[in-house]
Write a protein that holds these residues in place. Structure first.
Motif, PDB file in Angstrom:
ATOM      1  N   SER A 479      46.554  -9.312  -0.055  1.00 10.48           N
ATOM      2  CA  SER A 479      47.722  -9.227  -0.927  1.00 10.48           C
ATOM      3  C   SER A 479      47.648  -7.954  -1.763  1.00 10.48           C
ATOM      4  O   SER A 479      46.574  -7.368  -1.918  1.00 10.48           O
ATOM      5  CB  SER A 479      47.766 -10.442  -1.847  1.00 10.48           C
ATOM      6  OG  SER A 479      46.607 -10.465  -2.652  1.00 10.48           O
ATOM      7  N   LEU A 480      48.776  -7.559  -2.325  1.00  8.37           N
ATOM      8  CA  LEU A 480      48.813  -6.403  -3.221  1.00  8.37           C
ATOM      9  C   LEU A 480      48.580  -6.876  -4.655  1.00  8.37           C
ATOM     10  O   LEU A 480      48.832  -8.040  -4.980  1.00  8.37           O
ATOM     11  CB  LEU A 480      50.171  -5.709  -3.127  1.00  8.37           C
ATOM     12  CG  LEU A 480      50.534  -5.149  -1.745  1.00  8.37           C
ATOM     13  CD1 LEU A 480      51.904  -4.478  -1.788  1.00  8.37           C
ATOM     14  CD2 LEU A 480      49.480  -4.155  -1.237  1.00  8.37           C
ATOM     15  N   ALA A 481      48.087  -5.973  -5.510  1.00 11.51           N
ATOM     16  CA  ALA A 481      47.931  -6.333  -6.924  1.00 11.51           C
ATOM     17  C   ALA A 481      49.316  -6.383  -7.554  1.00 11.51           C
ATOM     18  O   ALA A 481      50.235  -5.700  -7.088  1.00 11.51           O
ATOM     19  CB  ALA A 481      47.086  -5.287  -7.643  1.00 11.51           C
ATOM     20  N   GLN A 482      49.461  -7.203  -8.627  1.00 11.41           N
ATOM     21  CA  GLN A 482      50.742  -7.277  -9.311  1.00 11.41           C
ATOM     22  C   GLN A 482      51.044  -5.909  -9.936  1.00 11.41           C
ATOM     23  O   GLN A 482      50.215  -5.384 -10.672  1.00 11.41           O
ATOM     24  CB  GLN A 482      50.664  -8.319 -10.410  1.00 11.41           C
ATOM     25  CG  GLN A 482      51.909  -9.131 -10.547  1.00 11.41           C
ATOM     26  CD  GLN A 482      51.582 -10.483 -11.134  1.00 11.41           C
ATOM     27  OE1 GLN A 482      50.786 -10.547 -12.059  1.00 11.41           O
ATOM     28  NE2 GLN A 482      52.185 -11.530 -10.615  1.00 11.41           N
ATOM     29  N   GLY A 483      52.156  -5.332  -9.567  1.00  9.52           N
ATOM     30  CA  GLY A 483      52.496  -4.019 -10.107  1.00  9.52           C
ATOM     31  C   GLY A 483      52.139  -2.904  -9.148  1.00  9.52           C
ATOM     32  O   GLY A 483      52.449  -1.747  -9.398  1.00  9.52           O
ATOM     33  N   GLN A 484      51.431  -3.220  -8.028  1.00 12.87           N
ATOM     34  CA  GLN A 484      51.008  -2.174  -7.095  1.00 12.87           C
ATOM     35  C   GLN A 484      52.179  -1.711  -6.253  1.00 12.87           C
ATOM     36  O   GLN A 484      52.952  -2.562  -5.807  1.00 12.87           O
ATOM     37  CB  GLN A 484      49.903  -2.695  -6.169  1.00 12.87           C
ATOM     38  CG  GLN A 484      49.208  -1.579  -5.410  1.00 12.87           C
ATOM     39  CD  GLN A 484      48.200  -2.110  -4.382  1.00 12.87           C
ATOM     40  OE1 GLN A 484      47.885  -3.276  -4.375  1.00 12.87           O
ATOM     41  NE2 GLN A 484      47.727  -1.218  -3.530  1.00 12.87           N
TER      42      GLN A 484
END
Ligand code: NAI
Length: 484
Positions: A479-484
């Protein structure tokens, strides 16, 4: 005669099990019981999994366990025998049925809204592996496993059961909007299996919305399938809809071994007083009798129970406070006295008994559940979880010294929120960062590359944990980081 294993359990366990078996004996249920040693006192004797080797062998050779609630000793580092039993024997589907019982007053029964909900909860995976670590003194991590074969087993069971039941609807409860990879996999498998059952109305609801709808319009739902933790919570919510834990039965179904038990625990506050309500264990017993093909016997006793409840007879935990409560033994005797009587509401049809003898499996080795992945898999990066109480820019500066001309530093996050290269100074930090490194070029990485990076980063940080970033074909397996 079919033989099953019986463990009476702790606390109120022996009282309610004796009550249920007295009802079974009076109804000439054609079962033989092999009583096995499981529970707190077995832990206390030094058996760390809460059962003797003889008990384990008996249950594995008979395939059916009827059990009372068992206490998990606190603070001794031992795991719950209830959870151990479900996991060891791969009883992957936890089926809990919640139905309106006339005589058990609830807001819905008073409003004339009928409830007939079956929750199928995945029983092995999720956070219930209890695989937890402190990464730093401030940061605890739990691993949540959702697997394709594990999801497949429980979802197939749910669809098959819904088909046999003639269900109006089968719903997947999930949180795939947030946990896109784990709950996303569960949901993907749900719709994959749904294709094999075009006659069933399959849909999905996000679990928080599901809870709201269950308490406002419970009659909309029929069969609901969920992952372990969400299923645990939602099934207790459903128990509340029909009158509480005293009316919540449960079956733990596996391919080789199945366990039937009540949802409630050992009720230490009322143990030894002969006042516990045996209904939930009795309802679990009906599930077991039907599993063994004893339809008629089960329906006859169930009708006697329903008649008893309709006539206002009750134990102390429910019913009209102005009429005297029966104790456990008296309640069981009343049910026996009502054998042959028909309840006004929802009488159970007396279908013929078709006894099924449980197949005895002799497994030579542990079954490996594997689905073939045909796409190419390669490593494109790594998440390094490091301990640091420094500001993100300083962490980045140190990381950038170690990229070895193979890696680029892509993002740094703290509790899942990106704090570098962009972020907000208002984001509170804890002393543990996730630093994401990806391959500089298009060339896939090797585990040796990852190790080289690990060795370099060790010069500046304590590395708490690492996780590879894989591609499955052209699909990111992370998954991507929040805000990435
Ligand atoms: P509990 O379910 O034992 O009790 C909660 C409340 O419900 C208590 O007030 C109790 O008196 C009442 N209650 C429960 N069953 C009842 C019945 N049949 N008739 C009348 N009242 C009843 O939950 P608690 O107190 O959290 O757990 C006590 C112990 O049970 C713990 O050691 C726990 O680990 C164990 N437990 C075991 C389970 C199992 O064997 N499957 C499931 C849940 C808890």
């Amino acid at each position: 005669m079919t033989k099953i294993a019986v463990a009476k359990g702790d606390g109120i366990g022996p009282e309610i099990m004796d009550a249920v078996l007295s009802i079974f004996n009076a109804a000439h249920v054609p079962l033989e019981y092999d009583f096995v040693d499981m529970g707190k006192w077995v832990f206390d004797k030094g058996f760390s999994n809460g059962m003797t080797p003889e008990a384990q062998q008996t249950i594995e050779s008979l395939g059916i366990l009827f059990k009372g609630p068992m206490e998990t000793p606190k603070g001794k580092g031992v795991k719950s025998v209830n959870v151990t039993a479900r996991k060891t024997w791969n009883t992957y589907a936890n089926k809990r049925t919640f139905q309106t019982l006339h005589g058990v007053d609830t807001v819905f029964s008073k409003a004339g809204i009928p409830i007939d909900i079956t929750i199928v909860r995945e029983n092995i995976e999720d956070t219930y592996g209890g695989i937890e670590h402190m990464l730093t003194n401030d940061v605890a991590l739990s691993r949540r496993f959702i697997t394709r074969p594990g999801s497949m087993q429980v979802i197939k069971y749910a669809f098959e059961m819904a088909k046999k039941k003639g269900a109006r609807r089968i719903t997947c409860g999930h949180k795939a909007n947030i946990m896109k990879i784990t709950d996303g996999l569960f949901l993907e498998v749900f719709y994959e299996v749904a294709k094999e059952y075009p006659e069933l109305n399959a849909d999905d609801v996000i679990v928080d919305d599901l809870c709201m709808k269950l308490v406002s319009k419970p009659d909309l739902f029929d069969v609901v399938v969920l992952t372990n933790l969400q299923g645990d919570i939602v099934s207790d919510l459903c128990a509340g809809l029909v009158g509480g834990l005293g009316f919540a039965p449960s079956a733990n179904i596996g391919d080789h071994i199945s366990i039937f038990e009540a949802v409630h625990g050992t009720a230490p506050d009322i143990a030894g007083k002969n006042i516990a309500n045996p209904t939930a264990l009795l309802l679990s017993g009906f599930g077991m009798l039907r599993h063994l093909g004893l339809m008629e016997t089960s329906a006859m006793i169930e009708n006697a129970l329903l008649y008893t409840l309709e006539s206002g007879k009750h134990t102390g935990d429910f019913g009209d406070k102005n009429s005297p409560a029966l104790n456990t033994t008296e309640f069981a005797a009343t049910i026996i006295g009502n054998f042959g009587k028909q309840p006004v509401h929802n009488p159970k049809p007396l279908l013929k008994n078709m006894p099924v003898t449980p197949t005895v499996f002799k497994l030579e080795k542990n079954p490996m559940l594997e689905t073939r992945e045909t796409v190419e898999e390669f490593i494109v990066g790594v998440d390094m979880f490091i301990e640091s109480n420094e500001q993100p820019n300083l962490v980045a500066e140190k990381c950038l010294k170690h990229t070895l001309d193979i890696f680029k530093l892509v993002t740094i996050s703290n509790r899942g929120t990106q704090v570098w290269p962009k972020g907000s100074v208002f984001t509170n930090l804890v002393n543990q960062y996730r630093c994401r490194f990806e391959s500089l070029g298009d060339t896939p990485l090797t585990q040796t590359d990852i190790l080289a990076l690990y060795k370099r980063l060790m010069q500046d940080f304590k590395i708490c944990s690492t996780e590879l970033l894989n591609m499955w074909g052209d699909k990111k397996a992370y998954s991507l980081a929040q805000g990435q």
